[in-house]
Design an enzyme around this catalytic site. Structure first.
Site, mmCIF file in Angstrom:
data_model
loop_
_atom_site.group_PDB
_atom_site.id
_atom_site.type_symbol
_atom_site.label_atom_id
_atom_site.label_comp_id
_atom_site.label_asym_id
_atom_site.label_seq_id
_atom_site.Cartn_x
_atom_site.Cartn_y
_atom_site.Cartn_z
ATOM 1 N N GLU A 47 46.043 5.001 -38.349
ATOM 2 C CA GLU A 47 45.978 6.639 -38.454
ATOM 3 C C GLU A 47 46.729 7.020 -39.676
ATOM 4 O O GLU A 47 47.745 6.539 -39.933
ATOM 5 C CB GLU A 47 46.782 6.969 -37.162
ATOM 6 C CG GLU A 47 46.694 8.513 -37.254
ATOM 7 C CD GLU A 47 47.772 8.873 -35.990
ATOM 8 O OE1 GLU A 47 48.738 8.281 -35.464
ATOM 9 O OE2 GLU A 47 47.532 9.982 -35.428
ATOM 10 N N ASN A 107 42.914 15.645 -37.767
ATOM 11 C CA ASN A 107 43.485 14.212 -38.110
ATOM 12 C C ASN A 107 42.045 13.445 -37.817
ATOM 13 O O ASN A 107 41.677 13.515 -36.681
ATOM 14 C CB ASN A 107 44.525 14.079 -36.943
ATOM 15 C CG ASN A 107 45.093 12.472 -37.093
ATOM 16 O OD1 ASN A 107 44.621 11.762 -37.671
ATOM 17 N ND2 ASN A 107 46.261 12.517 -36.620
ATOM 18 N N LYS A 124 40.683 13.494 -34.130
ATOM 19 C CA LYS A 124 41.443 13.645 -33.202
ATOM 20 C C LYS A 124 41.606 14.776 -31.963
ATOM 21 O O LYS A 124 41.944 15.697 -32.663
ATOM 22 C CB LYS A 124 43.015 13.124 -33.592
ATOM 23 C CG LYS A 124 43.945 12.821 -32.350
ATOM 24 C CD LYS A 124 45.208 12.182 -33.254
ATOM 25 C CE LYS A 124 46.440 11.806 -32.319
ATOM 26 N NZ LYS A 124 47.548 11.533 -33.042
ATOM 27 N N GLU A 143 52.310 17.476 -35.046
ATOM 28 C CA GLU A 143 50.575 17.425 -35.068
ATOM 29 C C GLU A 143 49.931 18.750 -34.627
ATOM 30 O O GLU A 143 48.948 19.157 -35.150
ATOM 31 C CB GLU A 143 49.973 16.095 -34.438
ATOM 32 C CG GLU A 143 50.482 14.970 -34.926
ATOM 33 C CD GLU A 143 49.662 13.774 -34.454
ATOM 34 O OE1 GLU A 143 48.518 13.814 -34.520
ATOM 35 O OE2 GLU A 143 50.208 13.232 -33.794
ATOM 36 N N CYS A 173 45.507 7.134 -31.964
ATOM 37 C CA CYS A 173 46.774 7.044 -31.525
ATOM 38 C C CYS A 173 46.889 7.589 -30.098
ATOM 39 O O CYS A 173 46.301 6.962 -29.282
ATOM 40 C CB CYS A 173 47.570 7.748 -32.517
ATOM 41 S SG CYS A 173 49.231 7.586 -32.100
ATOM 42 N N ASN A 198 50.266 5.594 -35.206
ATOM 43 C CA ASN A 198 51.714 5.764 -35.683
ATOM 44 C C ASN A 198 52.470 5.992 -34.650
ATOM 45 O O ASN A 198 52.539 7.145 -34.275
ATOM 46 C CB ASN A 198 51.787 6.893 -36.953
ATOM 47 C CG ASN A 198 51.205 6.686 -38.083
ATOM 48 O OD1 ASN A 198 51.803 6.110 -39.077
ATOM 49 N ND2 ASN A 198 50.104 7.071 -38.010
HETATM 50 N N1 CDT Z 1 50.583 9.724 -33.855
HETATM 51 C C1 CDT Z 1 50.595 9.869 -32.422
HETATM 52 O O1 CDT Z 1 49.638 10.113 -31.507
HETATM 53 N N2 CDT Z 1 51.673 9.496 -31.780
HETATM 54 C C2 CDT Z 1 51.786 9.419 -30.431
HETATM 55 C C3 CDT Z 1 53.411 9.446 -30.179
HETATM 56 C C4 CDT Z 1 53.870 10.101 -28.896
HETATM 57 S S1 CDT Z 1 55.249 9.559 -28.506
HETATM 58 C C5 CDT Z 1 55.100 8.404 -27.228
HETATM 59 C C6 CDT Z 1 51.607 8.348 -29.618
HETATM 60 O O2 CDT Z 1 50.745 8.525 -28.568
HETATM 61 O O3 CDT Z 1 51.610 7.243 -29.914
#
Ligand code: CDT
Length: 325
Positions: A47, A107, A124, A143, A173, A198
């Protein structure tokens, strides 16, 4: 005729805020070359692969964040990736921040055919975090400030990947944690889910104890369950390591339709993992336990689309004898 696919996941180590896209793209081209040497037909990148995970930085003025977005694809910075794909005859999945000609921001992920043509685009849907600066948070996750909710649904397309036609779809993600998203892909007979992430190693907000190892466990659990329940392969590919002082947990994996991990990254750096995927495994899952047309009961699933939040259930209370109801 056997349908096999040699699939590569190209985990990226950290990209610092001060590093330009050409540094990241140079690293990605080297990973693609390695993928080619190892016989891969497609390579999946994380991502927002071109820059640091910028939603951790607050910009009051949205236009000041435009620096992080691509307004053309290929752009000057990403052109070497497209050229390498042509040279090596390899398709690739790329996650990036997209700014449309109308000024909308998403995204986004794309799958690019070796010819350079964009075969599939996904934006996304499940954006985590918040839209305004949150002074009580130790780390911002903006985000919801920088991106709109994706407007393309969860598309699947059958397209050539290497020497085989494959039903491909994407998640980004946080989407991986939502079974509804996987099921929408499964209902379109997806065979390969390309997924970049990420994810921080630590929950910095301390709203209750969360053991550190559970972060990776929950990520793998979600991807393995998604693959098993929808009879598909997935490449779940991380950005890893310490980016601008913030640690991302890596642990990229390739998973088969039984939910088994076929390959896993072991470093927190640039690392390529490869797996040989027998696509017949998807048809097996789809024709047995997860034969949807035989066993699904959508008439009982109404709440899934009718309701967003959960509701408090009615409270049971004894009624007289309590015997004959
Ligand atoms: N980039 C992204 O979507 N990150 C989220 C962080 C959430 S914190 C658990 C993820 O779901 O990994």
């Amino acid at each position: 005729m056997s349908r096999r696919l040699t699939l590569a996941a190209a985990q990226l180590g950290p990209i610092q805020r001060a590093e330009g896209r050409e540094v990241a793209v140079g690293r990605m081209v080297r990973l693609m070359e390695t993928a080619h040497r190892r016989g891969a037909e497609v390579v999946v990148y994380p991502e927002l692969a071109l820059t640091t995970f910028f939603p951790r930085w607050y910009e009051e003025d949205l236009a000041a964040a435009d620096y992080w977005f691509e307004s053309a694809m290929p752009s000057d910075a990403t052109a070497p990736l497209f050229a390498a794909a042509r040279k090596f005859g390899i398709g690739f999945h790329l996650g990036f921040a997209e700014r449309t000609p109308e000024g909308r921001r998403f995204n986004t992920a794309i799958y690019v055919h070796p010819s350079g043509e964009v075969v599939l685009k996904y934006r996304k849907v499940h954006l985590p975090g918040h839209a305004e600066y949150a002074p009580d948070r130790r780390v911002q996750h903006l985000e919801k400030r920088y991106f709109e909710v994706g407007d393309l649904g969860f598309p699947v397309v059958r397209a050539p990947v290497g020497g085989t036609e494959v039903n491909i779809g994407m998640l980004i993600c946080n989407d991986r944690r939502w079974p509804e998203a996987w099921r929408v892909l499964g209902l379109q007979q997806v065979e390969l889910v390309m997924l970049g992430y990420n994810t921080p190693s630590l929950n910095m907000e301390n709203r209750g104890f969360e053991a550190h190892h559970l972060r990776v466990f929950h990520s793998h659990l979600s991807v393995q369950a998604g693959c098993y329940q929808n009879a598909c392969f997935a490449a779940a590919v991380a950005k890893a390591g310490t980016e601008d002082g913030h640690e991302l947990f890596g642990h990229s994996i390739i998973v088969n339709p039984q939910g088994e991990i076929m390959a896993q990254a072991t470093s927190w750096h640039d690392e390529l993992i490869v797996a040989d995927c027998d696509l017949a495994m998807c048809a097996l899952g789809r024709s047995t336990i997860f034969n949807f047309s035989a066993h699904r009961r959508p008439e009982a699933y109404e709440r899934i689309t009718a309701q967003v939040g959960s509701v408090v259930p009615p409270v049971w209370s004894p009624c007289g004898s309590g015997r004959d109801s």
